[in-house]
Design a protein around this motif. Structure first.
Motif, PDB file in Angstrom:
ATOM      1  N   SER A  27       0.839  -1.202   0.000  1.00 33.60           N
ATOM      2  CA  SER A  27       0.000   0.000   0.000  1.00 33.60           C
ATOM      3  C   SER A  27       0.872   1.249   0.000  1.00 33.60           C
ATOM      4  O   SER A  27       2.024   1.238   0.456  1.00 33.60           O
ATOM      5  N   GLY A  28       0.331   2.328  -0.531  1.00 34.37           N
ATOM      6  CA  GLY A  28       1.072   3.581  -0.608  1.00 34.37           C
ATOM      7  C   GLY A  28       1.230   4.236   0.758  1.00 34.37           C
ATOM      8  O   GLY A  28       0.405   4.064   1.658  1.00 34.37           O
ATOM      9  N   GLY A  29       2.328   4.995   0.920  1.00 36.33           N
ATOM     10  CA  GLY A  29       2.514   5.768   2.139  1.00 36.33           C
ATOM     11  C   GLY A  29       1.601   6.987   2.139  1.00 36.33           C
ATOM     12  O   GLY A  29       1.144   7.441   1.097  1.00 36.33           O
ATOM     13  N   SER A  30       1.350   7.511   3.315  1.00 40.51           N
ATOM     14  CA  SER A  30       0.489   8.698   3.402  1.00 40.51           C
ATOM     15  C   SER A  30       1.321   9.971   3.284  1.00 40.51           C
ATOM     16  O   SER A  30       2.510   9.987   3.595  1.00 40.51           O
ATOM     17  N   ALA A  31       0.693  11.010   2.807  1.00 35.90           N
ATOM     18  CA  ALA A  31       1.369  12.291   2.626  1.00 35.90           C
ATOM     19  C   ALA A  31       1.681  12.930   3.973  1.00 35.90           C
ATOM     20  O   ALA A  31       0.970  12.727   4.959  1.00 35.90           O
ATOM     21  N   GLY A  32       2.760  13.702   4.004  1.00 31.17           N
ATOM     22  CA  GLY A  32       3.073  14.477   5.201  1.00 31.17           C
ATOM     23  C   GLY A  32       2.117  15.651   5.338  1.00 31.17           C
ATOM     24  O   GLY A  32       1.503  16.108   4.364  1.00 31.17           O
ATOM     25  N   GLY A  33       1.977  16.148   6.556  1.00 28.71           N
ATOM     26  CA  GLY A  33       1.096  17.280   6.796  1.00 28.71           C
ATOM     27  C   GLY A  33       1.758  18.605   6.449  1.00 28.71           C
ATOM     28  O   GLY A  33       2.986  18.743   6.461  1.00 28.71           O
ATOM     29  N   ALA A  34       0.944  19.599   6.133  1.00 29.19           N
ATOM     30  CA  ALA A  34       1.454  20.937   5.812  1.00 29.19           C
ATOM     31  C   ALA A  34       1.865  21.660   7.084  1.00 29.19           C
ATOM     32  O   ALA A  34       1.284  21.459   8.151  1.00 29.19           O
ATOM     33  N   GLY A  35       2.879  22.496   6.973  1.00 29.92           N
ATOM     34  CA  GLY A  35       3.272  23.343   8.089  1.00 29.92           C
ATOM     35  C   GLY A  35       2.285  24.488   8.268  1.00 29.92           C
ATOM     36  O   GLY A  35       1.565  24.868   7.330  1.00 29.92           O
ATOM     37  N   GLY A  36       2.242  25.047   9.452  1.00 30.64           N
ATOM     38  CA  GLY A  36       1.311  26.131   9.745  1.00 30.64           C
ATOM     39  C   GLY A  36       1.878  27.508   9.452  1.00 30.64           C
ATOM     40  O   GLY A  36       3.088  27.696   9.270  1.00 30.64           O
ATOM     41  N   THR A  37       1.008  28.494   9.410  1.00 32.19           N
ATOM     42  CA  THR A  37       1.383  29.888   9.142  1.00 32.19           C
ATOM     43  C   THR A  37       1.842  30.577  10.425  1.00 32.19           C
ATOM     44  O   THR A  37       1.191  30.467  11.461  1.00 32.19           O
ATOM     45  N   SER A  38       2.964  31.286  10.345  1.00 36.33           N
ATOM     46  CA  SER A  38       3.438  32.119  11.447  1.00 36.33           C
ATOM     47  C   SER A  38       3.122  33.573  11.115  1.00 36.33           C
ATOM     48  O   SER A  38       3.196  33.986   9.954  1.00 36.33           O
ATOM     49  N   SER A  39       2.777  34.357  12.138  1.00 33.70           N
ATOM     50  CA  SER A  39       2.411  35.747  11.868  1.00 33.70           C
ATOM     51  C   SER A  39       2.724  36.638  13.054  1.00 33.70           C
ATOM     52  O   SER A  39       2.799  36.190  14.199  1.00 33.70           O
ATOM     53  N   PHE A  40       2.900  37.916  12.749  1.00 35.31           N
ATOM     54  CA  PHE A  40       3.075  38.951  13.764  1.00 35.31           C
ATOM     55  C   PHE A  40       1.919  39.925  13.589  1.00 35.31           C
ATOM     56  O   PHE A  40       1.933  40.771  12.685  1.00 35.31           O
ATOM     57  N   GLY A  41       0.891  39.768  14.459  1.00 32.91           N
ATOM     58  CA  GLY A  41      -0.323  40.547  14.289  1.00 32.91           C
ATOM     59  C   GLY A  41      -0.879  40.343  12.893  1.00 32.91           C
ATOM     60  O   GLY A  41      -0.853  39.239  12.343  1.00 32.91           O
ATOM     61  N   ALA A  42      -1.378  41.446  12.311  1.00 31.29           N
ATOM     62  CA  ALA A  42      -1.841  41.399  10.922  1.00 31.29           C
ATOM     63  C   ALA A  42      -0.836  42.059   9.997  1.00 31.29           C
ATOM     64  O   ALA A  42      -1.136  42.321   8.829  1.00 31.29           O
ATOM     65  N   LEU A  43       0.413  42.285  10.501  1.00 30.75           N
ATOM     66  CA  LEU A  43       1.379  43.077   9.754  1.00 30.75           C
ATOM     67  C   LEU A  43       2.250  42.258   8.823  1.00 30.75           C
ATOM     68  O   LEU A  43       2.636  42.733   7.751  1.00 30.75           O
ATOM     69  N   ILE A  44       2.612  41.041   9.227  1.00 28.05           N
ATOM     70  CA  ILE A  44       3.493  40.227   8.394  1.00 28.05           C
ATOM     71  C   ILE A  44       3.284  38.752   8.737  1.00 28.05           C
ATOM     72  O   ILE A  44       3.047  38.412   9.902  1.00 28.05           O
ATOM     73  N   SER A  45       3.335  37.899   7.734  1.00 24.78           N
ATOM     74  CA  SER A  45       3.117  36.465   7.963  1.00 24.78           C
ATOM     75  C   SER A  45       3.896  35.660   6.940  1.00 24.78           C
ATOM     76  O   SER A  45       4.331  36.178   5.904  1.00 24.78           O
TER      77      SER A  45
END
Length: 355
Positions: free
Chosen positions: A253-271
């Motif tokens: 059987s096929g292997g499962s895909a890795g999970g996506a990394g999450g978003t990092s952010s500083f307030g709403a100014l930069i991410s």
């Protein structure tokens, strides 16, 4: 135009993605040169932090450019000395530039010199070199170095939190690193089939894909003392699971895909968004079960999983993604195939504030 590839340590990039230098070297040099990165950010440009002072002259056309450190397009580079030969009877412009691989990761750096003065992309100008006949007669220093106003205070966030702008601070420099994607699991190997295959082995599973690096962004921000900003750290992408090996004469059987990394952010100014997970490796396919099927055998080793794409970036890429798991070996009749290996988890994001 001519290029001379230099021996260099680069962060964030090939040292951490490929491991061409000692483990963790990129992180170590990065952390030990934060003041230089702060200096560069204040002027929002590529800068020479130290070194690269050209000799005033030389009796032949080759000069040695000394070791140095620079900040170019979001990357810190530490470059060893290099010998460069210039054309006779000319004035050449010398630049230090980033070199990128097919995945747009910075693989190394190079010195480029040309007689037009046109600056290449992702570069900083070192100086000019004038030759007369077969000798270097003069050089001009163009290194954009600036005095450091002060050593900054640094706040490193490795988990969610809040940053409160200190009294008297009206400008900060923020770096954000998205979480990197997890590696895909390897595919399971197929079981052996003695009837068809002379050696009795089944086909191996494919290797899991490497997780994508997290995004990276950096900017100088105007702020008001006392203002609070929510800091969010992107999670590491989860590791993909290995596929199960097939029983005798059966596909893995096929292997499962890795999970996506999450978003990092500083307030709403930069991410910076996270890298995608690597694809799972395909399972090894079963061989034909009777001799009459040999001419139409579609069985094969499982295909490798796809590499995860990079997170959204402003200034480059962040932490490397997790490695993909190895595919399981095919079984020897009458045994089944081996399970595929799990992939590696990605790297959690980070936010760094300088003030």
């Amino acid at each position: 135009m001519a290029d001379v590839t230099a021996t260099a340590h680069v962060f964030p990039s090939v040292n951490d993605l490929v491991g061409s230098q000692p483990a963790g070297y990129g992180n170590q040099t990065y952390e030990s040169n934060l003041a230089g990165r702060w200096l560069a950010s204040l002027f929002n440009r590529n800068v020479v932090i130290s070194g690269f002072a050209l000799p005033a002259s030389d009796p032949d056309l080759t000069i040695q450019v000394p070791t140095g450190k620079a900040y170019i397009a979001g990357y810190f580079v530490e470059v060893q000395a290099a010998n460069i030969t210039f054309p006779a009877s000319s004035t050449s412009h010398l630049f230090l530039k980033l070199l990128r691989d097919v995945n747009q990761n910075v693989s190394s750096v190079a010195f480029e010199h040309n007689t037009t003065g046109v600056q290449p992309a992702d570069s900083v100008k070192i100086g000019t070199v004038t030759t007369s006949g077969a000798a270097v007669t003069s050089t001009t220093d163009y290194r954009p170095t600036y005095p450091l106003r002060r050593v900054p205070q640094i706040h490193v966030f490795t988990s969610n939190g809040t940053f409160t702008v200190p009294p008297g601070v009206t400008e900060i420099f923020v770096e954000v690193f998205g979480g990197s994607g997890g590696g895909g699991g390897g595919g399971g190997g197929a079981g052996g089939n003695l009837i068809v295959c002379a050696n009795g082995y089944g086909y191996a599973g494919g290797k899991g894909g490497v997780g994508g690096p997290g995004g990276y962004g950096a900017d100088v921000l105007s702020v008001v003392p006392g203002t609070q900003y929510t800091v969010t750290i992107g999670a590491a992408g989860s590791a993909g699971g290995g596929g199960s090996g097939g029983g005798p004469a059966a596909s893995g059987s096929g292997g499962s895909a890795g999970g996506a990394g999450g978003t990092s952010s500083f307030g709403a100014l930069i991410s910076a968004t996270g890298g995608a997970g690597g694809g799972g490796g395909q399972g090894g396919a079963a061989q034909a079960s009777v001799l009459s099927d040999i001419s139409n055998i579609a069985a094969r080793n499982g295909g490798d999983g796809s590499r995860g794409s990079s997170g959204g970036t402003l200034n480059g890429v962040g932490f490397a993604g997790g490695a993909g798991g190895a595919g399981g070996a095919g079984g020897l009749w009458p045994l089944g195939g081996a399970n595929g290996s799990n992939g590696e988890a990605g790297h959690a994001g980070r936010v760094i504030v300088y003030y």
